[in-house]
Write a protein that holds these residues in place. Structure first.
Motif, PDB file in Angstrom:
ATOM      1  N   LEU A  39       0.831  -1.200   0.000  1.00 24.26           N
ATOM      2  CA  LEU A  39       0.000   0.000   0.000  1.00 24.26           C
ATOM      3  C   LEU A  39       0.868   1.253   0.000  1.00 24.26           C
ATOM      4  N   LEU A  41      -0.715   5.017  -0.173  1.00 26.26           N
ATOM      5  CA  LEU A  41      -1.917   5.818  -0.387  1.00 26.26           C
ATOM      6  C   LEU A  41      -1.827   7.142   0.368  1.00 26.26           C
ATOM      7  N   VAL A  43      -4.709  10.025   1.351  1.00 28.10           N
ATOM      8  CA  VAL A  43      -6.152  10.246   1.371  1.00 28.10           C
ATOM      9  C   VAL A  43      -6.446  11.640   1.911  1.00 28.10           C
ATOM     10  N   ILE A  52      -8.112  10.514  -3.355  1.00 27.97           N
ATOM     11  CA  ILE A  52      -7.168   9.468  -2.996  1.00 27.97           C
ATOM     12  C   ILE A  52      -6.119   9.391  -4.095  1.00 27.97           C
TER      13      ILE A  52
END
Length: 220
Positions: A39, A41, A43, A52
């Motif tokens: 992952l 990410l 956000v 995102i």
């Protein structure tokens, strides 16, 4: 994570690292996942909407769908987020068959928004409903806006056999259960069907009541 709880409300978060897909199992009904995911990410949420950026990469994963008796292995792919849009590219093996899923979706106020996703199958073994076995090839596309999706395409069935026994009472109860479940609403009730199921080879029905070979096309 940083959050603003006073007006204007805002949230920003960064998620980096590895995880096992089995962590999602408690949120899934009738499905199990296993395998590593990476992952990366970022956000953000504000009054203007959700954004995102980044991605999720999966390699050598496994998905099991209990009711469909389907197990997909060697699952690899990527979810790529670009602000208000998410793209998907994934491949998997099902026995000697292959699956490919690709497309994208626009994120909206209810997360799901306009979408176009295509599922391609190449000689995927099918064992549903109980007593049926065959191989499916073809492509199905889910497209449309939030609340007005359409699932269309053509699936060809080969090497199809049905050996299950016919029980009128059980079938009537199954239909009733399906009708009651439909009252619960949900995403599936936002999808209209335009699917052709073609018997590329005769469907052989063999049980204690029926011995026949069926040909033709079913339109849902």
């Amino acid at each position: 994570v940083e959050a603003r709880i006073a007006a204007p409300i805002g949230l920003s978060a960064t998620v980096e690292g590895g995880a096992d897909l089995s962590a999602l199992d408690p949120f899934l009904d009738g499905a199990t996942l296993a395998g590593p995911a990476r992952l990366d990410l970022r956000v953000g949420y504000s009054p203007s909407g959700l954004r995102i950026e980044g991605g999720v990469v999966v390699e050598n994963a496994r998905v099991s769908l209990e009711e469909l008796q389907l197990v997909a292995t060697d699952l690899g792919g990527e979810l790529r987020f670009d602000g208000e849009r998410v793209g998907l590219e994934a491949k998997a093996a099902v026995g000697e068959g292959k699956l490919r899923l690709h497309g994208g979706m626009q994120l909206g106020p209810a997360l799901v928004g306009p979408a176009e996703l295509t599922l391609e199958a190449d000689r995927v073994p099918i064992h549903y409903p109980p007593g049926f076995r065959g191989r499916a090839s073809g492509a199905l596309t889910l497209a449309g806006d939030a609340g007005r999706y359409r699932l269309g395409g053509t699936v060809n069935l080969n090497q199809s056999y049905f050996t299950g026994q016919l029980d009128a009472r059980a079938q009537a109860l199954d239909r009733l259960a399906w009708q009651l479940a439909a009252l619960d609403g949900g995403l599936l009730n936002q999808v209209s069907l335009d699917v052709r199921l073609r018997l590329a080879e005769p469907l052989r029905v063999r049980n204690s009541r029926i011995q026949l070979d069926a040909e033709g096309t079913v339109q849902a």
